[in-house]
Design an enzyme around this catalytic site. Sequence first.
Site, PDB file in Angstrom:
ATOM      1  N   ARG A  55       0.892  -1.070  -0.137  1.00 58.92           N
ATOM      2  CA  ARG A  55      -0.077  -0.006   0.076  1.00 58.92           C
ATOM      3  C   ARG A  55       0.965   1.238  -0.053  1.00 58.92           C
ATOM      4  O   ARG A  55       0.587   2.252  -0.614  1.00 58.92           O
ATOM      5  CB  ARG A  55      -0.840   0.135   1.236  1.00 58.92           C
ATOM      6  CG  ARG A  55      -1.744   1.236   1.129  1.00 58.92           C
ATOM      7  CD  ARG A  55      -3.161   1.383   2.010  1.00 58.92           C
ATOM      8  NE  ARG A  55      -3.003   0.385   3.467  1.00 58.92           N
ATOM      9  CZ  ARG A  55      -2.437   0.781   4.504  1.00 58.92           C
ATOM     10  NH1 ARG A  55      -1.843   2.169   4.358  1.00 58.92           N
ATOM     11  NH2 ARG A  55      -2.396  -0.076   5.387  1.00 58.92           N
ATOM     12  N   TYR A 107     -16.150  15.685 -17.067  1.00 54.20           N
ATOM     13  CA  TYR A 107     -16.417  14.266 -16.811  1.00 54.20           C
ATOM     14  C   TYR A 107     -17.708  14.202 -15.949  1.00 54.20           C
ATOM     15  O   TYR A 107     -17.601  14.773 -15.051  1.00 54.20           O
ATOM     16  CB  TYR A 107     -15.152  13.499 -16.540  1.00 54.20           C
ATOM     17  CG  TYR A 107     -15.223  12.109 -15.977  1.00 54.20           C
ATOM     18  CD1 TYR A 107     -15.671  11.402 -17.384  1.00 54.20           C
ATOM     19  CD2 TYR A 107     -15.226  11.531 -15.026  1.00 54.20           C
ATOM     20  CE1 TYR A 107     -15.731   9.880 -17.320  1.00 54.20           C
ATOM     21  CE2 TYR A 107     -15.517  10.160 -14.868  1.00 54.20           C
ATOM     22  CZ  TYR A 107     -15.798   9.379 -15.941  1.00 54.20           C
ATOM     23  OH  TYR A 107     -15.916   8.039 -15.700  1.00 54.20           O
ATOM     24  N   ASP A 179      -7.323  18.333 -15.786  1.00 51.76           N
ATOM     25  CA  ASP A 179      -7.451  17.060 -16.157  1.00 51.76           C
ATOM     26  C   ASP A 179      -7.135  16.704 -17.569  1.00 51.76           C
ATOM     27  O   ASP A 179      -7.551  17.333 -18.565  1.00 51.76           O
ATOM     28  CB  ASP A 179      -8.898  16.703 -16.164  1.00 51.76           C
ATOM     29  CG  ASP A 179      -9.315  15.018 -16.465  1.00 51.76           C
ATOM     30  OD1 ASP A 179      -8.719  14.320 -16.933  1.00 51.76           O
ATOM     31  OD2 ASP A 179     -10.510  14.744 -16.079  1.00 51.76           O
ATOM     32  N   LYS A 204      -7.743   5.482 -19.862  1.00 56.77           N
ATOM     33  CA  LYS A 204      -8.092   5.874 -21.166  1.00 56.77           C
ATOM     34  C   LYS A 204      -7.074   5.538 -22.173  1.00 56.77           C
ATOM     35  O   LYS A 204      -6.498   4.584 -22.166  1.00 56.77           O
ATOM     36  CB  LYS A 204      -8.783   7.032 -21.384  1.00 56.77           C
ATOM     37  CG  LYS A 204      -9.749   7.432 -20.196  1.00 56.77           C
ATOM     38  CD  LYS A 204     -11.104   6.655 -20.194  1.00 56.77           C
ATOM     39  CE  LYS A 204     -11.933   6.683 -19.045  1.00 56.77           C
ATOM     40  NZ  LYS A 204     -12.354   7.945 -18.389  1.00 56.77           N
TER      41      LYS A 204
HETATM   42  C1  PLP Z   1     -12.761   8.531 -17.085  1.00 55.59           C
HETATM   43  C2  PLP Z   1     -12.349   9.878 -16.830  1.00 55.59           C
HETATM   44  C3  PLP Z   1     -12.208  10.354 -15.700  1.00 55.59           C
HETATM   45  C4  PLP Z   1     -12.397   9.059 -14.440  1.00 55.59           C
HETATM   46  O1  PLP Z   1     -11.436   8.110 -14.355  1.00 55.59           O
HETATM   47  P1  PLP Z   1     -11.930   6.691 -14.017  1.00 55.59           P
HETATM   48  O2  PLP Z   1     -10.581   5.900 -14.326  1.00 55.59           O
HETATM   49  O3  PLP Z   1     -12.975   6.200 -14.804  1.00 55.59           O
HETATM   50  O4  PLP Z   1     -12.140   6.689 -12.703  1.00 55.59           O
HETATM   51  C5  PLP Z   1     -11.805  11.620 -15.163  1.00 55.59           C
HETATM   52  N1  PLP Z   1     -11.728  12.353 -16.340  1.00 55.59           N
HETATM   53  C6  PLP Z   1     -11.942  12.109 -17.320  1.00 55.59           C
HETATM   54  C7  PLP Z   1     -11.998  13.272 -18.459  1.00 55.59           C
HETATM   55  C8  PLP Z   1     -12.352  11.113 -17.863  1.00 55.59           C
HETATM   56  O5  PLP Z   1     -12.401  10.661 -19.263  1.00 55.59           O
END
Ligand code: PLP
Length: 388
Positions: A55, A107, A179, A204
């Site tokens: 962890r 998101y 982000d 992603k």
């Molecule tokens: C998918 C996504 C998230 C969240 O991520 P997870 O891995 O699904 O928890 C946050 N911001 C954007 C732009 C995303 O596409």
Amino acid sequence: MKTNTESSGEEFSTRAIHAGEVPDPHTGSVVPPLYQTSTFAKTSWDADEEYGYSRLANPTRRVTEQKIASLEGAKYALCFSSGMSAIDAVVRLLAPGDEILTSLDLYGGTYRVFEEMYPRWGIRTRYVNTSDASIVAREMTKKLKLLWVETPSNPLLNVSDISLLSRYARETNTLFVVDNTFASPYLQNPLEGGADIVMHSVTKYLSGHSDLLMGALALNDDDLHQRLSKIYAYHGSVPGPMDCFLASRGIKTLSVRMERHVENARMVANMLDQHPKVERVYYPGLPHHPHHEIAKKQMRDFGGILSFTIKKGGYEGVKKILAKLNYFTLAVSLGGVESLVCHPASMTHAAYSEEDRRKAGISENLIRLSVGIEDIQDILQDIEGALS
Ligand SMILES: *Cc1c(COP(=O)(O)O)cnc(C)c1O
């Protein structure tokens, strides 16, 4: 547009493959081994060793973190169990009474936690058009502690000026987080523009194969790094070693995948832009996109996601198109090698209140595509067929 060379002189693809990796000193294994373990034997009861419990630190996680840090030109990166847990770690830096300022379209999961979770701890969020920096400057109050911007944004591909916003944030002592999931580090490095933290859903493009969940934060500040390291290690919002191993493998091909995603998305955007049944295409690479110039300034290219609205039929018309698509699987998520399609109003942005959806401009006739890396002829034929 910008190039991808780091100050060390190493090019992006070289870093994607080599950063964080050396052949295993014990066996010579070229790929760093998968340390699928929760705990590590101590050499003596009082030894202060690098690895004690997974962890807190795990060697496989460290490889992935070093790779992501290198690709973002950051001193540090931390990997989380999901993009959402990375976001949660950032919000845990705040205290009751603090405010978050963010973009109108975000998101859906980020909107949901900002709306449903943090108000209970006295943390409120306001939504503004962050593509207009003068609006952001006006909204910067004393209570504001966090400016959270998605650029390009989900699902409308709005672009916000990272260097301008970072200047405002610095003047008012506001933590500025970008982000960077939609662009990936291959197309954009927000720390260069002055952001304090870059956040990724590694789920992603970074991992790229739709087979794991992971989040990451990349940053330069020593103090912030210490605070965030404690948050993820104490709360345990860390990914498992196997997912780190897979993410590292995915990252090695990020540049070749992104080249193809971008090339395919550009062709799809151009085709849709000419199509008689299409009302409007949202893709920052199109010269008529309202933020095309900012995108050109701060991105190396325009990405693999685009959205469009259809002229006629509304929701029923959308349903017909979705049912006819063959290679575009109807699914949330994005950034994998396979093409995906979604209907933001009922899927990814269902958590939005009707009013916030309207304010953000997420209409019933909007369709979002994550353009994969299949052969472009098949992709174009698929869309042409569905629209006919
Ligand atoms: C998918 C996504 C998230 C969240 O991520 P997870 O891995 O699904 O928890 C946050 N911001 C954007 C732009 C995303 O596409």
